[in-house]
Design a protein around this motif. Structure first.
Motif, short mmCIF file in Angstrom:
data_model
loop_
_atom_site.label_atom_id
_atom_site.label_comp_id
_atom_site.label_asym_id
_atom_site.label_seq_id
_atom_site.Cartn_x
_atom_site.Cartn_y
_atom_site.Cartn_z
N UNK A 7 0.81 -1.21 0.00
CA UNK A 7 0.00 0.00 0.00
C UNK A 7 0.84 1.25 0.00
N UNK A 8 0.16 2.41 -0.04
CA UNK A 8 0.86 3.69 -0.07
C UNK A 8 1.61 3.94 1.25
N UNK A 9 0.95 3.64 2.36
CA UNK A 9 1.54 3.96 3.66
C UNK A 9 1.75 2.72 4.54
N UNK A 23 2.61 -3.39 8.24
CA UNK A 23 3.89 -2.71 8.45
C UNK A 23 3.73 -1.25 8.06
N UNK A 24 3.75 -0.36 9.05
CA UNK A 24 3.58 1.07 8.80
C UNK A 24 4.87 1.66 8.21
N UNK A 25 4.71 2.50 7.21
CA UNK A 25 5.87 3.10 6.53
C UNK A 25 5.91 4.61 6.79
N UNK A 26 7.04 5.22 6.48
CA UNK A 26 7.18 6.67 6.62
C UNK A 26 6.79 7.41 5.35
N UNK A 27 6.28 6.67 4.38
CA UNK A 27 5.82 7.31 3.14
C UNK A 27 4.50 8.02 3.40
N UNK A 28 4.33 9.19 2.79
CA UNK A 28 3.11 9.98 2.97
C UNK A 28 2.51 10.34 1.62
N UNK A 43 3.87 11.20 -2.02
CA UNK A 43 4.55 12.40 -2.47
C UNK A 43 5.83 12.70 -1.73
N UNK A 44 6.01 12.09 -0.56
CA UNK A 44 7.21 12.36 0.21
C UNK A 44 7.34 11.34 1.34
N UNK A 45 8.51 11.35 1.96
CA UNK A 45 8.78 10.49 3.10
C UNK A 45 9.17 11.37 4.28
N UNK A 46 8.49 11.16 5.42
CA UNK A 46 8.78 11.93 6.62
C UNK A 46 9.14 10.96 7.74
N UNK A 47 10.37 11.06 8.22
CA UNK A 47 10.83 10.14 9.25
C UNK A 47 9.93 10.20 10.49
N UNK A 51 5.59 5.62 12.77
CA UNK A 51 5.56 5.38 14.20
C UNK A 51 4.40 6.12 14.86
N UNK A 52 4.22 7.40 14.55
CA UNK A 52 3.17 8.17 15.21
C UNK A 52 1.78 7.72 14.75
N UNK A 53 1.65 7.30 13.48
CA UNK A 53 0.37 6.79 13.01
C UNK A 53 0.02 5.48 13.72
N UNK A 54 1.02 4.64 13.94
CA UNK A 54 0.79 3.39 14.67
C UNK A 54 0.42 3.69 16.12
N UNK A 55 1.13 4.62 16.75
CA UNK A 55 0.84 4.94 18.15
C UNK A 55 -0.59 5.45 18.33
N UNK A 56 -1.04 6.32 17.44
CA UNK A 56 -2.40 6.84 17.54
C UNK A 56 -3.42 5.74 17.27
#
Length: 227
Positions: A7-9, A23-28, A43-47, A51-56
């Protein structure tokens, strides 16, 4: 592990116990290097985004499970940014469910001649097919039943669960001084036809305001976990 879907993310893998691993990725999603949850391509990758998407997601899934609402969430591993989930079938080729507390975004674009921007809505629920080429078209309960995508009972379950889950999220945000305007979910069903919340519950899936100002997803994630 067998890779089932890229998937995208997130990537989806099959586990030996019959469940799946996300598996959550840093792709956005975004465009021209700018983060935009409404875009349909990476469109971009944010380090740290994965992690924060998984935590929420963990935070809200645990709350929702505790409330007795069925979800696909089983457990998570923050070290590896993964989440174990129950297998679920999607409705049709994928269905998004939106709950709106305020009239903004596409709702205003469609119905602006009847309602003012920011007006209150009664936990209004709408469904759209996931189809990038067609702009994620709206679909009614009657159409979903007529097309064989779901039963009338499944639709009623989705609507009721959506409104309950949205209240859980909105009440939590309110305690943090944040106001939920709308939120997007995905639902699937198990082998017995039981509806369950799937995918993730992250800042990019909701429109939130603070002191009358829109809070972008990245800022929202930081505010949400601020101590």
């Amino acid at each position: 592990m067998e890779l089932l879907y890229t998937g995208k993310t997130k990537n989806v893998y099959a586990l030996e116990n019959g469940n799946c691993l996300l598996k959550f990725k840093d792709d956005c999603t975004g465009k021209d290097g700018v983060f935009d949850p409404g875009e349909n391509s990476v469109g971009l990758t944010i380090e740290g985004v994965g992690d924060v998407n998984l935590r929420m997601s963990i935070y809200f899934f645990e709350k929702i499970n505790a409330a007795g609402i069925r979800t696909h969430y089983v457990s998570a591993d923050l070290k590896n940014t993964t989440m174990e989930v129950r297998r679920a079938r999607v409705f049709g080729h994928g269905l998004e469910v939106i709950c709106r507390y305020k009239a903004v975004g596409s709702f205003i674009r469609r119905y602006g001649e009847y309602i003012e921007t920011g007006a209150d809505l009664p936990a209004y629920v709408e469904t759209t097919f996931k189809n990038d080429e067609k702009g994620d078209p709206l679909v009614t309960k009657d159409a979903l039943v007529a097309l064989g995508v779901m039963t009338a009972g499944q639709y009623d379950d989705i609507k009721a669960q959506t409104q309950k889950i949205t209240k859980i999220v909105a009440d939590d945000l309110k305690e943090k001084g944040l106001v939920l305007y709308d939120i997007k979910f995905e639902f699937g069903y198990d082998e017995d036809g039981n509806v369950m919340l799937i995918d993730e519950i992250a800042s990019g899936n909701m429109r939130v305001y603070k002191d009358g100002e829109y809070v972008d997803p990245m800022t929202l994630s930081k505010l949400f976990f601020a101590k």
